[in-house]
Design a protein around this motif. Sequence first.
Motif, mmCIF file in Angstrom:
data_model
loop_
_atom_site.group_PDB
_atom_site.id
_atom_site.type_symbol
_atom_site.label_atom_id
_atom_site.label_comp_id
_atom_site.label_asym_id
_atom_site.label_seq_id
_atom_site.Cartn_x
_atom_site.Cartn_y
_atom_site.Cartn_z
ATOM 1 N N UNK A 151 0.822 -1.220 0.000
ATOM 2 C CA UNK A 151 0.000 0.000 0.000
ATOM 3 C C UNK A 151 0.850 1.262 0.000
ATOM 4 N N UNK A 152 1.925 1.294 0.801
ATOM 5 C CA UNK A 152 2.742 2.514 0.870
ATOM 6 C C UNK A 152 3.363 2.841 -0.481
ATOM 7 N N UNK A 153 3.743 1.789 -1.228
ATOM 8 C CA UNK A 153 4.386 2.016 -2.525
ATOM 9 C C UNK A 153 3.384 2.475 -3.572
ATOM 10 N N UNK A 154 2.141 2.014 -3.478
ATOM 11 C CA UNK A 154 1.125 2.411 -4.460
ATOM 12 C C UNK A 154 0.800 3.890 -4.360
ATOM 13 N N UNK A 155 1.153 4.506 -3.236
ATOM 14 C CA UNK A 155 0.867 5.933 -3.034
ATOM 15 C C UNK A 155 2.004 6.848 -3.508
ATOM 16 N N UNK A 156 3.105 6.259 -3.969
ATOM 17 C CA UNK A 156 4.269 7.076 -4.319
ATOM 18 C C UNK A 156 3.978 8.069 -5.432
ATOM 19 N N UNK A 157 3.108 7.687 -6.367
ATOM 20 C CA UNK A 157 2.780 8.579 -7.481
ATOM 21 C C UNK A 157 1.357 9.113 -7.362
ATOM 22 N N UNK A 158 0.907 9.292 -6.126
ATOM 23 C CA UNK A 158 -0.434 9.859 -5.925
ATOM 24 C C UNK A 158 -0.455 11.356 -6.205
ATOM 25 N N UNK A 159 0.367 12.110 -5.480
ATOM 26 C CA UNK A 159 0.252 13.569 -5.515
ATOM 27 C C UNK A 159 1.553 14.231 -5.943
ATOM 28 N N UNK A 160 1.448 15.095 -6.941
ATOM 29 C CA UNK A 160 2.594 15.865 -7.421
ATOM 30 C C UNK A 160 3.164 16.729 -6.294
ATOM 31 N N UNK A 212 7.580 14.984 3.845
ATOM 32 C CA UNK A 212 8.861 14.571 4.426
ATOM 33 C C UNK A 212 9.926 14.635 3.335
ATOM 34 N N UNK A 213 11.196 14.701 3.766
ATOM 35 C CA UNK A 213 12.300 14.686 2.806
ATOM 36 C C UNK A 213 12.311 13.353 2.059
ATOM 37 N N UNK A 214 11.922 12.282 2.729
ATOM 38 C CA UNK A 214 11.891 10.954 2.102
ATOM 39 C C UNK A 214 11.009 10.962 0.863
ATOM 40 N N UNK A 255 17.011 21.770 -4.807
ATOM 41 C CA UNK A 255 16.919 20.713 -3.798
ATOM 42 C C UNK A 255 18.272 20.432 -3.168
ATOM 43 N N UNK A 256 18.354 20.563 -1.868
ATOM 44 C CA UNK A 256 19.545 20.198 -1.092
ATOM 45 C C UNK A 256 19.130 19.079 -0.146
ATOM 46 N N UNK A 257 19.601 17.871 -0.421
ATOM 47 C CA UNK A 257 19.097 16.674 0.242
ATOM 48 C C UNK A 257 20.149 16.088 1.172
ATOM 49 N N UNK A 258 19.800 15.818 2.436
ATOM 50 C CA UNK A 258 20.775 15.286 3.394
ATOM 51 C C UNK A 258 21.171 13.855 3.065
ATOM 52 N N UNK A 284 19.184 10.907 4.667
ATOM 53 C CA UNK A 284 17.890 10.654 4.034
ATOM 54 C C UNK A 284 18.065 10.002 2.669
ATOM 55 N N UNK A 285 19.080 10.415 1.926
ATOM 56 C CA UNK A 285 19.355 9.803 0.629
ATOM 57 C C UNK A 285 19.722 8.332 0.791
ATOM 58 N N UNK A 286 20.469 8.014 1.860
ATOM 59 C CA UNK A 286 20.904 6.634 2.072
ATOM 60 C C UNK A 286 19.729 5.697 2.322
ATOM 61 N N UNK A 287 18.593 6.232 2.766
ATOM 62 C CA UNK A 287 17.411 5.403 3.004
ATOM 63 C C UNK A 287 16.673 5.074 1.714
ATOM 64 N N UNK A 288 17.022 5.753 0.625
ATOM 65 C CA UNK A 288 16.310 5.574 -0.650
ATOM 66 C C UNK A 288 17.231 5.022 -1.735
#
Length: 644
Positions: A218-227, A232-234, A304-307, A310-314
Motif C-alpha cells: 500500500x505505501x508504494x502504491x501511493x508514491x505517485x499519488x500527488x505531485x 517529508x524529505x523521504x 533541492x539540497x538533500x541530506x 535521508x538519501x541513504x534510506x532511498x
Amino acid sequence: MTRQPDRAPVLDLDVDGFEFDAQDINEGFFYGIPRAVIQRAEDRLLDPSVRSVAYFSMEFGLAPSVYQPYRSKGALSPRNRKRDFEVFSNMRQMDYYHLVHLDTVVDIPIYSGGLGVLAGDTLKSAADLKLPLVGVGILWNKGYFDQQFCIQYGQLPGEFDWDPRAYPGLVKLKTVVELHIGREPVKFHLWKYYVPSFDKEHAVPLVLLDANHRDNPDWARELTDQLYESSTVWWKIVQRKVLGMGGMRALRALGYAIAVFHLNEGHAAFAFVEAAKGKNPDEIEALTERFAYTCHTPVEAGHDRLPLDALAAVLSADELEISQRYGQDERPGRVNLTILAMNASKYVNAVAKKHEEVTKIQFPNHEKKIRGITNGIHIPTWISRPFEQLFNEYPLVFENWKDSPDSLQQVARLRDDRVFREKLWNAHKQNKAGLLDLLRPWGMQDDVFTIAWARRAAPYKRPSLILQRTDRLVELAKKHGGVQIIFAGKAHPNDYAGTSNIREILRIIDSLEEHRYYLKAIFLENYDTAVARLLISGVDVWLNNPLPPFEASGTSGMKAVLNGVLQLSTMDGWVVEAADNEIGEIFGHRPVQGEIGHELDLKLREDSSSLYDKLELMAQDYYQVERGPAADRHASKWIDRMIH
C-alpha cells in the motif's frame, strides 16, 4: 508499441479494467490520429541512427481542454469533466448563489503551474517541428491538489479526483519497470499519451510512470499519488528517484535509442546517476556529452539540497556515491540536485538573458557552461479564436504564420491601417466578452478596465501588491470609470507564506464590499489552463509584479502579448528583453547590475506606489479608447501598444 514482422504494428496495451471504445483505437486510427503517424514517430525513436531526445519533467501541462483534445466515441467520464468552481469576491451574495461553469474535459492533472505548462508547450512545439523526442514524466493519480478558499486559512487543499483509465488518449502499456526504493522493489506501470502536431502529421509520445500496481504494498502504491508531495524529505527524494532513475529504465524497457537526455529542472538529476552506474570514470565523463539541463529559478526553494542520511534510506550505495561525487553541496552532508545536474550536463541553460546573469552569479563554478535561452510559448495553444481569424484575414502580411510564427512581426506594417486597428480592437472585445460572460453574475462588464494577476502564489511573485493601498485603488476606480481585478493561482500546500498571501488577498477583497459598484475584485478557484486561456486573452492588462531578479522567465505574459493584452510589469524575466518595445508599462524596483538581493525583501510599499502611478496612466489610455470617439481610437496610444 512493438514491431512484428509481416503485420501492422499494434500498441502494446494493457486493457485490464480499461475504458475506451473500440472505435477509438483500431488498426487505422488512434483517437483520430492515423496510426501511421504514430508508428513513424515510434520508429524514429527506436532507430539508433536518429539523434533523438528524451525530455524529463516532473510535471507536464498539456492543456488538452483547450488544444487538440482527443474525442472518444464513448461518453466522457464525469470524473474527467471539468468541475464548476467557486469565486471569492467583494460581492458576497453572488459568491453564495453562483458558480463558474466551463463544460470541457479536465486537463490531465499532472502539473502545478508554469513549469509544467512550459514542458507541455515544449512537447507540442517539438511535435510541430517533427522532432524525434519523447517526454518522460509521472502519472499523478490524485493530481496536484483541489483548491478551496477559506477566509480564515487562505486555501484548503483537497485530493483531485480523476480517472486515468477513462481519459481520452491516455493508454496503459503492458510494459512494467521495477525500481528499488531502499531495499524494497517497486513496480511501475507505464502509460502513454501522444501529443500531436498542430497539423496532426507528427506526434510526440509522453511516457508516464505509475506506482499504483497491484503487486506493490500500500505505501508504494501511493508514491505517485500527488505531485510535489513533500511532507517529508523521504517523499521528495523518492519522487525524484522515480522520475530520474525510473524514467531511464522506462526508456530502456521500451527500446528507445536516445542520444540526448534533457533534464527540465533538477528534479530529474538522478537520471544521470542511473546512466552512470557501473561505468568507470572515463565512461562517466563521456556520458556528460549526452545530458542537457535547464535551470528555471533563482529562488532558494527551487534548488533541492538533500541530506545524505535521508538519501541513504532511498538510494543504493552505488547511487549515493555517484550523487555525492557529482552533486556535493557547499554545505557538508548534502547533495544539491542543481549542482548534480550541472556537473552531469555538457549543456546548461538559464531561461532568459537576465536569468543567465543571475545563474552565473549563483553558480560561478559553472559560469562558462551556462547560457541563456529565453522560454517561449506554443502559439497554436494560446492564440484566441478572434485573433487567429484576424491573422488569417491578412495572409500577405502574416504569411503561413502557424508554421512560421516569425511572420507575426509583420504586424508593424499595419500600424497605420485604420481598418486593421478597428478589427484588432473588436477582436479584443470579443475575447473580453467571452471571459466576462462567465462572470456576469458578479456584475463584471466588458466596458470596464480589467486587470488580471494569475500565477503561482509564491511570496516573491507578490500576489497582493496591487492591494497594498486600497484607498488609492478606490480613488482611481471612482475617478476614471471603474476597475475590475481578477486573481487566480495556487500556493503549494506546504508553502505557508504563499498560503498566507492568499489569505491576505481574500481578507482585503472582503473589506472592499462597500466599494463594489466601481471596484470589483474576485479570486478564481482552481486556476488551470482552461481558465488561463480565457484570462490571457480576455483582460485588458496582464499584471506581473515579481521582485526582480527572482522571476527566471515567466511565460504567462507572452500568452497575453500574443492576444494584444498590455503588460504592467516589473523589470524581470523575459520582460527585460521586451521592455523597450512599448508593450505596456514597467514599474518598480530594479536591482543594481551584478547584485541579486534577498527574496524576502519584498519592497511592497515603494513598488505598490509605483504600480498605482502606472495603473492610473493605463486607465486613462484605456477609457480614451473604450468610451471616447472613434477618431480617438484610431490615433490612440493603447492600440499602438496592442500592435507592439
